[in-house]
Design a protein around this motif. Structure first.
Motif, PDB file in Angstrom:
ATOM      1  N   ARG A   1       0.653  -1.388   0.014  1.00 55.51           N
ATOM      2  CA  ARG A   1      -0.019  -0.206   0.013  1.00 55.51           C
ATOM      3  C   ARG A   1       0.980   1.368   0.021  1.00 55.51           C
ATOM      4  O   ARG A   1       0.499   2.360  -0.552  1.00 55.51           O
ATOM      5  N   ALA A   2       1.964   1.272   0.632  1.00 55.95           N
ATOM      6  CA  ALA A   2       2.860   2.385   0.383  1.00 55.95           C
ATOM      7  C   ALA A   2       3.388   2.598  -0.610  1.00 55.95           C
ATOM      8  O   ALA A   2       4.231   3.703  -1.006  1.00 55.95           O
TER       9      ALA A   2
ATOM     10  N   TRP B   1       1.618   2.403  -3.541  1.00 54.44           N
ATOM     11  CA  TRP B   1       0.526   2.579  -4.502  1.00 54.44           C
ATOM     12  C   TRP B   1      -0.117   3.732  -4.278  1.00 54.44           C
ATOM     13  O   TRP B   1      -0.786   4.158  -3.215  1.00 54.44           O
TER      14      TRP B   1
ATOM     15  N   LEU C   1      -1.795   4.486  -0.598  1.00 59.73           N
ATOM     16  CA  LEU C   1      -2.843   4.049  -0.066  1.00 59.73           C
ATOM     17  C   LEU C   1      -2.933   3.844   1.589  1.00 59.73           C
ATOM     18  O   LEU C   1      -3.678   3.216   2.295  1.00 59.73           O
TER      19      LEU C   1
END
Lengths: 74, 74, 74, 74, 74, 74
Positions: free
Chosen positions: B63-64, B66, B73
């Motif tokens: 997530r970090a 994207w 995110l």
């Protein structure tokens, strides 16, 4: 920087699946519409993710540019 | 060079759709099995192509790593 | 095998960032020139990496081949 | 199928730029946050597109798996 | 913006082939070194392009994340 | 779902290497045939994998859409 326009900021979008399809040419735009809809729905159902945030791209690669087992598909 | 082993030579394989999925981590192997099966079947049905020759890959991006709208995110 | 031509051998190049952009058609070559320059500079500044070794590619995907939320962008 | 949730349907999103970055490991999450923000802003400004709909992914490839001029970066 | 450092500016580099390999895990770093060297040399010879400017990346995708014919490789 | 047609089911295919080549335009179909054959053979020999199951795609990106060091290759 968070975009307020329609809540596309990361805080609202928890998931952003990306489905990149590569295939040989030949599908009509209608075929592509059906493919985008069917693949998005199947993915969302199998994963439990939100179909609204799924991106699908379809890239067409000519048969002469696609090799299997060392030979092009032509 | 044509590979005779199991007829994978280009002459036998007329179509070779490739579906590359990128998503954030979190799916179990069972989830991935269901996703591969569902997406392959949906794609084959929508396009009329042979499901036997469809490849699907699932790549997980933290997530970090994207970003949407300029923010990760996380 | 190390290429001596202009020191492109891996020993000289410590970093090789690759930025692959996919978008719908519509940008002119001048737009692309500005985009390549701006994205390379922004990336190099944010990461501290050498802009000289950054590669940027721009791929255009027709709107009928790009789906969001299960429907093409057309 | 159109998703009404937050207007992510294709009718609302006119553009969906995708920026996939590949690089060798080493950036912290803060570095990535800065990179996502800077690259999104630079792209949006150069193209005139809406930063809210830009996706950026960062994929890290080990140096032993990245070759330049026939030799890995290790 | 042209980088003078080692002539990596676009004016010097006429060709920039990119070879992205995806495979299941299992190769050692030595295997990867041999693969990068062999694929770069074979590509350069077949195309007549300069091996010095060829980039090769190797991405490993777990067997549970790679489907053929609707089923994962596990 | 396992496809029986020609044993393409995952149980038979233990490895499925994918080689995606991006380059500027200019190769003839014959050049591509030679490139597909040479790269497949070199990869199979270096890795010990079965050339029959190797896929190679060649994507051509216009020079105006390919940047090195912040400037397009035009």
């Amino acid at each position: 920087m968070h975009a307020d326009e329609c809540g596309l900021a990361s805080a609202r979008l928890t998931d952003v699946p990306l489905i990149q399809i590569s295939q040989t040419p030949g599908l009509s735009d209608d075929d592509k519409r059906r493919t985008i809809e069917a693949v998005t729905a199947a993915y969302a159902e199998a994963t439990g993710k939100n179909p609204a945030s799924v991106w699908v791209t379809i890239t067409e690669i000519p048969r002469a540019s696609w090799g299997v087992g060392g030979a092009p598909l032509t």
